[in-house]
Design a protein around this motif. Structure first.
Motif, short mmCIF file in Angstrom:
data_model
loop_
_atom_site.label_atom_id
_atom_site.label_comp_id
_atom_site.label_asym_id
_atom_site.label_seq_id
_atom_site.Cartn_x
_atom_site.Cartn_y
_atom_site.Cartn_z
N LEU A 1 -5.88 -1.72 -42.48
CA LEU A 1 -7.16 -1.02 -42.43
C LEU A 1 -7.42 -0.45 -41.04
CD1 LEU A 1 -9.86 -0.22 -43.70
CD2 LEU A 1 -10.72 -2.50 -43.14
N ALA A 2 -7.16 -1.26 -40.02
CA ALA A 2 -7.42 -0.82 -38.64
C ALA A 2 -6.53 0.34 -38.24
CB ALA A 2 -7.24 -1.99 -37.68
N SER A 3 -5.28 0.35 -38.74
CA SER A 3 -4.34 1.41 -38.34
C SER A 3 -4.74 2.78 -38.87
CB SER A 3 -2.93 1.06 -38.84
OG SER A 3 -2.88 1.04 -40.26
N ASN A 4 -5.59 2.80 -39.89
CA ASN A 4 -6.04 4.07 -40.46
C ASN A 4 -7.39 4.51 -39.92
OD1 ASN A 4 -3.80 4.48 -42.25
ND2 ASN A 4 -4.61 2.83 -43.54
N LEU A 5 -7.87 3.80 -38.89
CA LEU A 5 -9.16 4.12 -38.30
C LEU A 5 -9.01 4.52 -36.84
CD1 LEU A 5 -11.18 1.06 -39.68
CD2 LEU A 5 -11.26 3.39 -40.57
N ASP A 6 -10.03 5.13 -36.30
CA ASP A 6 -10.10 5.34 -34.86
C ASP A 6 -10.45 3.99 -34.24
OD1 ASP A 6 -10.55 5.98 -32.25
OD2 ASP A 6 -12.05 7.53 -32.64
N PHE A 7 -9.43 3.25 -33.82
CA PHE A 7 -9.59 1.83 -33.55
C PHE A 7 -10.64 1.54 -32.48
CE2 PHE A 7 -8.12 -2.40 -32.02
CZ PHE A 7 -8.21 -3.06 -33.24
N ASN A 8 -10.72 2.37 -31.47
CA ASN A 8 -11.65 2.10 -30.37
C ASN A 8 -13.08 2.55 -30.66
OD1 ASN A 8 -9.98 0.82 -28.41
ND2 ASN A 8 -8.97 2.78 -28.07
N ASN A 9 -13.25 3.27 -31.76
CA ASN A 9 -14.59 3.79 -32.04
C ASN A 9 -15.10 3.46 -33.44
OD1 ASN A 9 -15.22 5.46 -29.56
ND2 ASN A 9 -13.25 6.34 -30.13
N SER A 10 -14.27 2.88 -34.30
CA SER A 10 -14.71 2.62 -35.67
C SER A 10 -15.67 1.44 -35.72
CB SER A 10 -13.51 2.35 -36.57
OG SER A 10 -12.99 1.05 -36.35
#
Length: 262
Positions: free
Chosen positions: A144-153
């Motif tokens: 899930l995290a890899s498909n998000l803007d990790f530093n801003n999601s």
């Protein structure tokens, strides 16, 4: 001394002495690993206080423990959610390293220790089920995290910090059942790395900063030189962690073991 070299100007050192340098604000750029030390020390202070107050109210240790555990899990999570909604902060400095936002991380491990002590048979018999759950949690969270803007999601700023320590907790029953006699080279090296691991955590990033500064001052850019400095970093990290463990951490722990348990 090394910290002074890579940090200029110096921050308010009194805040470091009281572990208040990152209460509800970003951690200063000075001995970066100290953000987690503040989380630990304030947890060790606040959780027993919460446990004492809850026990005075409930008159039951188990109830007081679970109530305190709930407080230390729900409150930091709620603060992260509020902060993510109201301020939309950058994850790294403005969430991950703020003390009050991370108190729940230690609580999951304390809950695991309580469960092992309270239900030893369940801890042992269900260890493979827990392990499967833990690996499943980690896989799902990272996918899930890899498909998000990790530093801003929103997820990375809030529930990621809950699910990751929880997933590691599920791995503990299997890890605690692993027994290995540290008589061969492999066993001895694993044991030493385990003993030195905390000291290694405290000194490794500082060495990265110092070595990087030296390389920049010398104008080193070649791959061979970079590789040489990398191996120097590995060796110095192990040497420093062994020294810190032998002459500081272990003597303090030996004193702790001599104290009465009750």
């Amino acid at each position: 001394i090394a910290t002074r070299v890579v940090s200029n100007p110096l921050p308010n050192l009194l805040s470091y002495l009281t572990f208040t340098q990152n209460w509800l604000w970003p951690h200063p750029f000075f001995y970066d690993q100290a953000w987690s030390l503040a989380v630990e020390e304030w947890f060790y202070l606040l959780f027993p206080l919460s446990l004492f107050l809850c026990f005075r109210f409930t008159k039951s240790f188990s109830t007081a423990f679970l109530l305190s555990a709930g407080i230390f899990i729900v409150l930091p999570t709620a603060l992260r959610i509020y902060w993510a909604f109201m301020e939309d902060p950058y994850r790294g400095e403005n969430v991950r390293k703020i003390m009050f936002f991370r108190l729940d991380a230690i609580m999951y491990g304390v809950l695991a220790a309580w469960f092992k002590r309270k239900f030893p048979m369940g801890w042992h018999k269900n260890r493979l089920v827990f392990f499967t759950l833990g690996m499943g949690f980690q896989t799902a969270v990272w996918l899930l995290a890899s498909n998000l803007d990790f530093n801003n999601s929103f997820f990375a700023k809030t529930f990621f910090f809950s699910l990751m320590p929880l997933s590691f907790v599920f791995l503990l029953p299997v890890c605690s059942a692993w027994e290995h006699e540290a008589k061969d080279a492999f066993g001895i090296s694993i044991r030493l790395m385990a003993l030195w691991s905390y000291s290694l955590y405290l000194c490794n990033f500082l060495l990265v900063q110092v070595i990087t500064n030296i390389m920049e001052m010398l104008g080193i850019t070649s791959q061979l030189a970079n590789l040489s400095f990398y191996f120097l970093y590995l060796v110095l990290s192990l040497v420093m962690s062994a020294i810190v463990y032998t002459f500081l951490e272990k003597p303090v722990m030996d004193i702790r073991e001599q104290l009465p348990s009750r």
